[in-house]
Design a protein around this motif. Structure first.
Motif, PDB file in Angstrom:
ATOM      1  N   ARG A 259       0.838  -1.196   0.000  1.00 22.45           N
ATOM      2  CA  ARG A 259       0.000   0.000   0.000  1.00 22.45           C
ATOM      3  C   ARG A 259       0.878   1.254   0.000  1.00 22.45           C
ATOM      4  N   PRO A 260       0.304   2.366  -0.445  1.00 22.13           N
ATOM      5  CA  PRO A 260       1.052   3.621  -0.413  1.00 22.13           C
ATOM      6  C   PRO A 260       1.364   4.005   1.030  1.00 22.13           C
TER       7      PRO A 260
ATOM      8  N   SER B  39       1.054   6.717   2.947  1.00 22.93           N
ATOM      9  CA  SER B  39       0.351   7.986   2.768  1.00 22.93           C
ATOM     10  C   SER B  39       0.246   8.821   4.036  1.00 22.93           C
ATOM     11  N   THR B  40       0.472   8.242   5.180  1.00 26.87           N
ATOM     12  CA  THR B  40       0.389   9.029   6.411  1.00 26.87           C
ATOM     13  C   THR B  40       1.797   9.361   6.907  1.00 26.87           C
TER      14      THR B  40
ATOM     15  N   ARG C 275       5.191   6.934   6.792  1.00 25.90           N
ATOM     16  CA  ARG C 275       6.442   7.411   6.186  1.00 25.90           C
ATOM     17  C   ARG C 275       7.567   7.436   7.219  1.00 25.90           C
TER      18      ARG C 275
ATOM     19  N   GLN D 241       6.793  13.804   0.522  1.00 25.98           N
ATOM     20  CA  GLN D 241       5.605  13.384  -0.212  1.00 25.98           C
ATOM     21  C   GLN D 241       5.735  13.528  -1.728  1.00 25.98           C
TER      22      GLN D 241
ATOM     23  N   GLU E 193       6.739   8.714  -4.583  1.00 23.97           N
ATOM     24  CA  GLU E 193       5.681   7.731  -4.362  1.00 23.97           C
ATOM     25  C   GLU E 193       6.279   6.524  -3.646  1.00 23.97           C
TER      26      GLU E 193
END
Length: 184
Positions: free
Chosen positions: A2-3, A5-6, A10, A44, A47
């Protein structure tokens, strides 16, 4: 897969990278000279994606596009795994990347492995052998994205029924141009 994203995900990826680099250094194995790799996962603009097992991050990488004379491909930059979980995680990343690239309409996946010494000498010889048994092909050596000597690898993209093995929430990119070519 999954990305990341939070901020928490990260940060977790940055910590995994630091843990991996420390693990390699303690064993006298080569690490990239670039010191800001963990920070890339907090930026960010890149990716970054992670492989999770029961909500534990066990591998992470930065996805990018790559176009050269061989055609467009998915490029895996700064692939890192949780120490002690390398082979199984790399096998899952290989399977996922091959499938993901095929679903994006790409024919290949590319990556680089740090190669400061002759490719027939350990530790790089063992790493390349393991990757080749997973389907990666050695396409040459050269200067990598961080201006260090690397072995260049390529994997054929192939649709694979991975849903029971690896869940994926990474959005599909239908063209390499949708990635901003970065130099992470």
């Amino acid at each position: 897969m999954r990305p990341l994203s939070t901020d928490a995900e990260r940060t977790e990826a940055g910590a995994l990278v630091e843990e991996r680099l420390t693990w390699l250094t303690r064993r006298g194995l080569p690490v990239r000279l670039r010191l800001d790799i963990p920070d890339l996962y907090c930026d960010q603009r890149w990716e970054s994606v992670g492989l999770f097992e029961d909500d534990l991050l066990i591998g992470c990488m930065i996805l990018d596009g790559d176009t050269d004379a061989r055609g467009p491909a998915l490029f895996l930059a700064h692939v890192h795994t949780l120490p002690g979980r390398t082979d199984g995680v790399l096998r899952l990343i290989t399977l996922w990347a091959s499938d993901y690239a095929a679903r994006c309409g790409l024919r290949h996946v590319r990556a680089e492995v740090l190669a400061r010494h002759d490719l027939s000498v350990d530790p790089i010889a063992r790493v390349l052998d393991r990757l080749q048994t997973m389907g990666w092909s050695l396409t040459g050596i050269g200067t990598g994205e961080d201006d260090e000597r690397v072995a260049r690898l390529e994997l054929r993209a192939e649709l694979r029924p991975l849903a029971p093995l690896i869940g994926c929430t990474v959005p599909l990119r239908c063209a390499v141009s949708s990635w901003v070519r970065c130099n992470p």
